[in-house]
Design a protein around this motif. Structure first.
Motif, PDB file in Angstrom:
ATOM      1  N   GLN A  84       0.829  -1.200   0.000  1.00 41.72           N
ATOM      2  CA  GLN A  84       0.000   0.000   0.000  1.00 41.72           C
ATOM      3  C   GLN A  84       0.863   1.250   0.000  1.00 41.72           C
ATOM      4  O   GLN A  84       2.048   1.212   0.324  1.00 41.72           O
ATOM      5  CB  GLN A  84      -0.929   0.002   1.214  1.00 41.72           C
ATOM      6  CG  GLN A  84      -0.208   0.175   2.544  1.00 41.72           C
ATOM      7  CD  GLN A  84      -1.131   0.036   3.744  1.00 41.72           C
ATOM      8  OE1 GLN A  84      -2.130  -0.680   3.690  1.00 41.72           O
ATOM      9  NE2 GLN A  84      -0.801   0.706   4.836  1.00 41.72           N
ATOM     10  N   SER A  85       0.247   2.350  -0.359  1.00 40.14           N
ATOM     11  CA  SER A  85       0.941   3.629  -0.366  1.00 40.14           C
ATOM     12  C   SER A  85       1.328   4.034   1.046  1.00 40.14           C
ATOM     13  O   SER A  85       0.655   3.699   2.018  1.00 40.14           O
ATOM     14  CB  SER A  85       0.021   4.693  -0.965  1.00 40.14           C
ATOM     15  OG  SER A  85       0.602   5.974  -0.900  1.00 40.14           O
ATOM     16  N   ASP A 130       6.317   5.329  -0.911  1.00 42.59           N
ATOM     17  CA  ASP A 130       5.597   5.131  -2.184  1.00 42.59           C
ATOM     18  C   ASP A 130       6.474   4.536  -3.287  1.00 42.59           C
ATOM     19  O   ASP A 130       6.749   5.180  -4.310  1.00 42.59           O
ATOM     20  CB  ASP A 130       5.001   6.453  -2.664  1.00 42.59           C
ATOM     21  CG  ASP A 130       3.761   6.859  -1.880  1.00 42.59           C
ATOM     22  OD1 ASP A 130       3.155   5.988  -1.243  1.00 42.59           O
ATOM     23  OD2 ASP A 130       3.407   8.055  -1.915  1.00 42.59           O
ATOM     24  N   VAL A 134       3.440   0.246  -5.398  1.00 38.84           N
ATOM     25  CA  VAL A 134       2.219   0.600  -4.673  1.00 38.84           C
ATOM     26  C   VAL A 134       1.018   0.034  -5.433  1.00 38.84           C
ATOM     27  O   VAL A 134       0.864   0.260  -6.639  1.00 38.84           O
ATOM     28  CB  VAL A 134       2.087   2.130  -4.522  1.00 38.84           C
ATOM     29  CG1 VAL A 134       0.668   2.511  -4.082  1.00 38.84           C
ATOM     30  CG2 VAL A 134       3.103   2.654  -3.511  1.00 38.84           C
ATOM     31  N   GLU A 136      -3.088  -0.298  -5.364  1.00 38.81           N
ATOM     32  CA  GLU A 136      -4.410   0.059  -4.850  1.00 38.81           C
ATOM     33  C   GLU A 136      -5.493  -0.218  -5.890  1.00 38.81           C
ATOM     34  O   GLU A 136      -6.575   0.345  -5.846  1.00 38.81           O
ATOM     35  CB  GLU A 136      -4.425   1.546  -4.463  1.00 38.81           C
ATOM     36  CG  GLU A 136      -3.378   1.917  -3.421  1.00 38.81           C
ATOM     37  CD  GLU A 136      -3.176   3.423  -3.262  1.00 38.81           C
ATOM     38  OE1 GLU A 136      -2.915   3.852  -2.129  1.00 38.81           O
ATOM     39  OE2 GLU A 136      -3.272   4.163  -4.269  1.00 38.81           O
ATOM     40  N   ALA A 157       4.693   5.767  -8.772  1.00 38.40           N
ATOM     41  CA  ALA A 157       3.810   6.038  -7.636  1.00 38.40           C
ATOM     42  C   ALA A 157       4.226   7.289  -6.869  1.00 38.40           C
ATOM     43  O   ALA A 157       3.382   8.123  -6.511  1.00 38.40           O
ATOM     44  CB  ALA A 157       3.785   4.831  -6.697  1.00 38.40           C
ATOM     45  N   LYS A 161       1.667  10.424  -6.893  1.00 36.87           N
ATOM     46  CA  LYS A 161       0.994  10.807  -5.644  1.00 36.87           C
ATOM     47  C   LYS A 161       1.312  12.259  -5.276  1.00 36.87           C
ATOM     48  O   LYS A 161       0.432  13.023  -4.864  1.00 36.87           O
ATOM     49  CB  LYS A 161       1.429   9.876  -4.516  1.00 36.87           C
ATOM     50  CG  LYS A 161       0.904   8.450  -4.624  1.00 36.87           C
ATOM     51  CD  LYS A 161      -0.463   8.333  -4.001  1.00 36.87           C
ATOM     52  CE  LYS A 161      -0.955   6.903  -3.967  1.00 36.87           C
ATOM     53  NZ  LYS A 161      -2.274   6.767  -3.321  1.00 36.87           N
ATOM     54  N   LYS A 198      -6.662   7.008  -3.741  1.00 38.63           N
ATOM     55  CA  LYS A 198      -6.156   5.695  -4.141  1.00 38.63           C
ATOM     56  C   LYS A 198      -6.063   5.608  -5.666  1.00 38.63           C
ATOM     57  O   LYS A 198      -6.948   6.099  -6.374  1.00 38.63           O
ATOM     58  CB  LYS A 198      -7.050   4.570  -3.607  1.00 38.63           C
ATOM     59  CG  LYS A 198      -7.028   4.432  -2.089  1.00 38.63           C
ATOM     60  CD  LYS A 198      -7.830   3.224  -1.642  1.00 38.63           C
ATOM     61  CE  LYS A 198      -7.833   3.093  -0.126  1.00 38.63           C
ATOM     62  NZ  LYS A 198      -6.479   2.835   0.404  1.00 38.63           N
TER      63      LYS A 198
END
Length: 357
Positions: A84-85, A130, A134, A136, A157, A161, A198
């Protein structure tokens, strides 16, 4: 006094290094360029460890920065299992996975490894933020027509982000409140659908999915690739190089230098212009597809990466997609700042600190 943070970002032919103070000011930075022939001496990315570490040591020494003053270290994350981030503590399991490179060889694998080495001898922590894995994705975005093959999330990522947060700030909302399409245009291209914080769908820019890019083939008819594989003309490494490394713009024009490609296109070179315009058409089409992934509810589209400095590129994409949502451009990438800020939030308890298992 431990009041500095070292940030390490290894790339294919460079090592970016920054030193921040705890107030968020970048006090020193350098991009160390490595000649391709130097890198070619190493059979595996992990073999570059000592070579890259020496460059970082020389940077610190030449700028009179003592390791004793480091509060913690942040490295760019590499090919790990899908996670996950957020910010992750570099631990033994992470180091094991990066060193054996079971999920892929990439220069970014060295970020956590080198950061940990420096941190360990100074009794401090090392983190990554990140990484490229990552994941999602919505479940519906994972399936392919082959039950044996699942789509995986491998993309820019960190920068996507960071840019999505900038886009949210620009239009006056929180990243977790809006829907954004972020297109990172560099040697590879990834276009992500960000829904309420996400990334629910994104093309795998490493393994040949999505638009063609300066060095990668992008989505190509599968049967034709199978025919090439069985033609007897190519071995597996050569085919893989055609997918990422020597595909896309490079395969058509013999160069991946987009400054040259744009210059030739503007000068009237019809072949260069056709290939360039095809790439921009495909990027635009991918953005359109991601708007569907967001049910047409898009607050902003943002273009980023090294190619976003060129107006010919951004204007061409804008003309095709600005009907979807507000169009923003954030040229380049601000990965060092994003690595620092992500780690600081977690170290200060304002975001989770994750443990890799």
């Amino acid at each position: 006094m431990k009041n500095l943070v070292l940030v390490i970002n290894p790339g294919s032919t460079s090592t970016k290094i920054s030193v921040f103070n705890l107030n968020g000011e970048e006090i020193k930075n350098e991009v160390i360029r490595h000649a391709p022939q130097e890198i070619a001496k190493f059979a595996r990315v992990a073999d570059q460890h000592d070579f890259r570490s020496k460059s970082i040591h020389n940077f610190l020494s030449s700028n009179s920065i003592s390791e004793e003053n480091l509060a913690f270290i942040v490295g760019r994350g590499g090919f790990l299992k899908p996670i996950q981030s957020g910010t992750w503590v570099v631990n033994d399991k992470m180091l094991e996975d990066l060193k054996i490179a079971a999920r892929g060889e990439h220069a970014s694998n060295l970020g956590a490894i080198i950061a940990y080495d420096i941190a360990k001898r100074n009794n401090i922590k090392a983190y990554i933020v990140d990484p490229i894995v990552v994941d999602e994705l919505d479940d519906v975005a994972r399936l392919t027509g082959f039950p044996e093959i699942e789509r995986t999330s491998v993309f820019h990522a960190l920068n996507q982000k960071a840019v999505a947060r900038k886009a949210a700030q620009k239009i006056g909302i929180e990243y977790t409140e809006g829907n954004f399409i972020i297109a990172h245009l560099g040697g590879g291209t990834t276009v992500g659908a960000h829904r309420k914080g996400k990334v629910v769908d994104v093309n795998n820019g490493i393994y040949g999915e999505g638009p063609i890019s300066p060095e990668r083939s992008g989505t190509t008819p599968v049967e034709d690739i199978v025919n090439l594989c069985y033609s007897g003309k190519y071995d597996k490494p050569t085919i893989l190089k055609k997918i990422h490394g020597k595909g896309g713009i490079y395969a058509h024009l013999g160069t991946s230098d987009m400054r040259e490609v744009v210059k030739e296109s503007k000068a009237g070179n019809t072949k260069f212009k056709l290939v360039l315009d095809s790439m921009l058409y495909q990027v635009s089409k991918e953005i359109g597809a991601m708007s569907a992934a967001l049910d047409g509810k898009v607050d902003a589209i943002a273009i980023t990466g090294g190619l976003a400095f060129e107006p010919y590129i951004t204007d061409s994409i804008k003309n095709r997609v600005e009907f979807i949502a507000k169009f923003l451009v954030f040229p380049g990438e601000d990965e060092m700042d994003a690595l620092f800020k992500g780690a600081v939030l977690s170290v200060h308890g304002k975001a989770p600190l994750n443990e890799y298992v």
